[in-house]
Design a protein around this motif. Structure first.
Motif, short mmCIF file in Angstrom:
data_model
loop_
_atom_site.label_atom_id
_atom_site.label_comp_id
_atom_site.label_asym_id
_atom_site.label_seq_id
_atom_site.Cartn_x
_atom_site.Cartn_y
_atom_site.Cartn_z
N ILE A 258 -19.51 -66.42 74.95
CA ILE A 258 -19.25 -66.98 73.62
C ILE A 258 -20.23 -68.13 73.35
N THR A 259 -20.43 -68.42 72.09
CA THR A 259 -21.42 -69.42 71.68
C THR A 259 -21.17 -70.78 72.33
N SER A 260 -19.92 -71.24 72.30
CA SER A 260 -19.63 -72.58 72.84
C SER A 260 -19.86 -72.65 74.34
N GLU A 261 -19.71 -71.53 75.03
CA GLU A 261 -19.96 -71.49 76.46
C GLU A 261 -21.45 -71.75 76.74
N LEU A 262 -22.30 -71.09 75.99
CA LEU A 262 -23.75 -71.29 76.13
C LEU A 262 -24.16 -72.69 75.67
N PHE A 263 -23.56 -73.12 74.54
CA PHE A 263 -23.96 -74.41 73.97
C PHE A 263 -23.57 -75.56 74.88
N ALA A 264 -22.42 -75.45 75.55
CA ALA A 264 -21.99 -76.49 76.49
C ALA A 264 -23.00 -76.66 77.61
N GLU A 265 -23.52 -75.54 78.12
CA GLU A 265 -24.52 -75.60 79.19
C GLU A 265 -25.85 -76.12 78.66
N TYR A 266 -26.21 -75.70 77.46
CA TYR A 266 -27.47 -76.15 76.85
C TYR A 266 -27.47 -77.67 76.67
N LEU A 267 -26.35 -78.23 76.23
CA LEU A 267 -26.27 -79.67 75.99
C LEU A 267 -26.49 -80.48 77.27
N LYS A 268 -26.14 -79.91 78.40
CA LYS A 268 -26.31 -80.64 79.66
C LYS A 268 -27.79 -80.92 79.95
N SER A 269 -28.67 -80.11 79.38
CA SER A 269 -30.11 -80.31 79.60
C SER A 269 -30.72 -81.26 78.57
N GLN A 270 -29.93 -81.66 77.57
CA GLN A 270 -30.44 -82.53 76.51
C GLN A 270 -30.15 -84.00 76.85
N LYS A 304 -10.99 -74.35 78.92
CA LYS A 304 -11.71 -74.91 80.06
C LYS A 304 -12.86 -75.80 79.59
N ILE A 305 -13.59 -75.34 78.56
CA ILE A 305 -14.70 -76.14 78.02
C ILE A 305 -14.17 -77.45 77.42
N ILE A 306 -13.07 -77.35 76.67
CA ILE A 306 -12.46 -78.56 76.10
C ILE A 306 -12.08 -79.53 77.20
N ASP A 307 -11.50 -79.02 78.26
CA ASP A 307 -11.00 -79.86 79.34
C ASP A 307 -12.12 -80.49 80.16
N THR A 308 -13.19 -79.73 80.41
CA THR A 308 -14.23 -80.21 81.33
C THR A 308 -15.42 -80.84 80.65
N ASP A 309 -15.79 -80.39 79.45
CA ASP A 309 -17.03 -80.84 78.83
C ASP A 309 -16.84 -81.87 77.72
#
Length: 520
Positions: A258-270, A304-309
């Motif tokens: 899903i988009t938010s799954e990819l975007f959460a990982e992408y943000l970690k590199s920013q 999970k994304i809400i909780d961890t990111d």
């Protein structure tokens, strides 16, 4: 004497820290079936803070806890407008049912601020008509920057002049100054993205002078990202090319990403993006991924994304509330108990149904789909399944008197038990089950062990709901046309509705922004 002085000081302190906004007023020519909602305009995963009814004369009153001082959306009869509110205010709002809230008058504590805000909006509307956007966007960079700086100066000059006239709060002036910056930033962003194509020079790149001006406008990034949704959109558009490349490289061969799954990982590199900005931007993208028909696996990923990111506690809470409101409680969890009362005043507990599956049906008399669209179908459904399951009709009207009248008038002859949730949409059960005005009527199935057996449904004709009813009862309902819309008008996606409520209606002289790329 010292005792009374201390009490006085405490009272002053409590008043100054209060977040409650009290609103009342009158909408002439309105319908008692209409409701007024207040929604935080700058939040993420925004849900209504208040849903207030009108009497037969158009009078209304209510209150809500304001998360912060700032812009709020007024919803009424399918129309929206903005109002600036601060915690602790007592606000009077008046208007005409035919034009409210496109036009309204504010008196009381919020008068100065909203006179200032409306005067600015009127200026922007008139000023925008004088700007030749096509000419501005088509010019060379030097001419464009000169034009953009003139627009910034003109709007800021007007802000200062209007501020002298209306004497608004410092918070609103700061918001407006940042709003002007965002207007110009979106002009710059559109120019950078479109000028190459418009000028026939696909290799066009902006100069350092351009980027220096752009960076200067963002000297208050975290404040702007917290308070102005259009700035978040600007940042997402700027990130779009980089995220697109990342998504293409990291989604190959994956069918359930899903988009938010990819975007959460992408943000970690920013690394240059602050955590505050990451929370708000990821929250925006997460909200797009929450749909009424989301599969349990997708919902688990989102949680999970809400909780961890997401680090901001308020954003985390708002997104969790939105997820429950849109998709319902987690299937398999114990159904929350709540305080309910029958017509005779006796208390009622949902746990009384344990040992037999039941349907929870949330409704209110002011909901336009109840009488004609829902009750006739509900009667057929209840009659068909009543031997194998119970039906509990939870009324969320504003008062118990309304409940008694509504229950007798609407549900006469329908199998099941009628109960009232004290407080209506502010009741304990409404909060636990994520029930809001936009979600009525609402259906949830509970199994014989008292556990959630379905997502939230807003249409009795959905095949998924029929399948669950059959599974819980062992019966087999007659097949119906899957294209039939049982409840007229209920084909609106509540998630999309909530996102629409978030968007501020900007009347600035600027072309529409392209949406950030999203990969499913």
């Amino acid at each position: 004497m010292k005792k009374y002085l201390l009490l006085f000081i405490i009272a002053i302190f409590v008043m100054s820290c209060s977040k409650k906004v009290e609103v009342k007023g009158k909408i002439t020519g309105s319908s008692p079936l209409e409701r007024i909602e207040f929604v935080e305009a700058s939040g993420v995963g925004t849900l209504p803070l208040a849903n207030i009814g009108l009497d037969k004369d158009g009078n209304f009153s209510g209150s809500f806890e304001a998360p912060k001082d700032g812009m709020y959306v007024i919803n009424y009869a399918g129309r929206q407008n903005l109002i600036y509110l601060e915690g602790g205010q007592k606000v009077n709002i008046s208007g005409n049912g035919a034009t409210f809230p496109n036009e309204y008058i504010v008196t009381g504590d919020a008068k100065k601020n909203n006179d200032f805000f409306q005067a600015n909006q009127k200026f922007l509307s008139e000023y925008g008509k004088k700007i030749n956007i096509q000419e501005l966007m088509g010019g060379d960079e030097k001419a464009f920057l000169k034009g953009a700086q003139k627009i910034e100066a003109d709007i800021n000059k007007n802000v200062d002049e209007i501020a002298k006239k209306y004497n608004p709060s410092k918070g609103l002036i700061e918001w407006k100054k940042n709003d002007v910056k965002v207007i110009i930033l979106n002009l710059l962003g559109n120019y950078e993205m479109s000028h190459g194509q418009m000028s026939g020079n696909p290799s066009f790149k902006v100069t350092k002078v351009f980027t220096d001006y752009e960076n200067k406008l963002q000297d208050n990034k975290d404040v702007m990202v917290k308070t102005i949704p259009l700035y978040r959109q600007y940042l997402l558009v700027k990130m779009s090319p980089g995220f697109q490349k990342y998504a293409e490289a990291n989604s190959k061969g994956k069918t359930d990403v899903i988009t938010s799954e990819l975007f959460a990982e992408y943000l970690k590199s920013q690394k240059e993006v602050t955590q505050t900005a990451k929370d708000y931007l990821l929250g925006f993208v997460l909200a797009q991924d929450i749909h009424p028909t989301s599969q349990p696996k997708t919902i688990d990923k989102i949680k999970k994304i809400i909780d961890t990111d997401i680090k901001d506690a308020t954003i985390k809470s708002d997104l969790n509330k939105m997820q429950v409101a849109i998709t319902g409680l987690k299937i398999g969890e114990v159904a929350p108990e709540a305080s309910l009362v029958k017509q005779d005043g006796k208390a009622y507990k949902l746990s009384e149904n344990k040992g037999k599956p039941y349907m929870l049906f949330f409704y209110a008399s002011w909901n336009p789909y109840i009488a004609e669209g829902t009750v006739p179908v509900l009667k057929e459904v209840a009659n068909f399944y009543k031997s194998k399951m119970n039906f509990v009709y939870v009324n969320v009207d504003d008062t118990k008197d309304q409940f008694v009248k509504t229950s007798n008038a609407l549900l006469k002859g329908v199998e099941g038990i009628n109960v009232y949730a004290d407080g209506g949409l502010n009741s304990d059960i409404a909060k636990k089950y994520g029930v809001y005005g936009f979600k009525l009527p609402c259906f949830v199935i509970i199994d014989k062990d008292g556990k959630i057996a379905s997502r939230s449904f807003v249409n009795l004709g959905e095949q998924d709901l029929v399948t669950i009813l059959d599974k819980q009862t062992g019966l087999s309902a007659p097949k119906v046309d899957p294209n039939m819309q049982v409840q007229p008008g209920m084909n609106v996606d509540p998630a999309a509705m909530q996102q629409q409520q978030q968007q501020q209606q900007q009347q600035a002289p600027q072309p529409a922004n392209p949406q950030p790329v999203q990969t499913k």
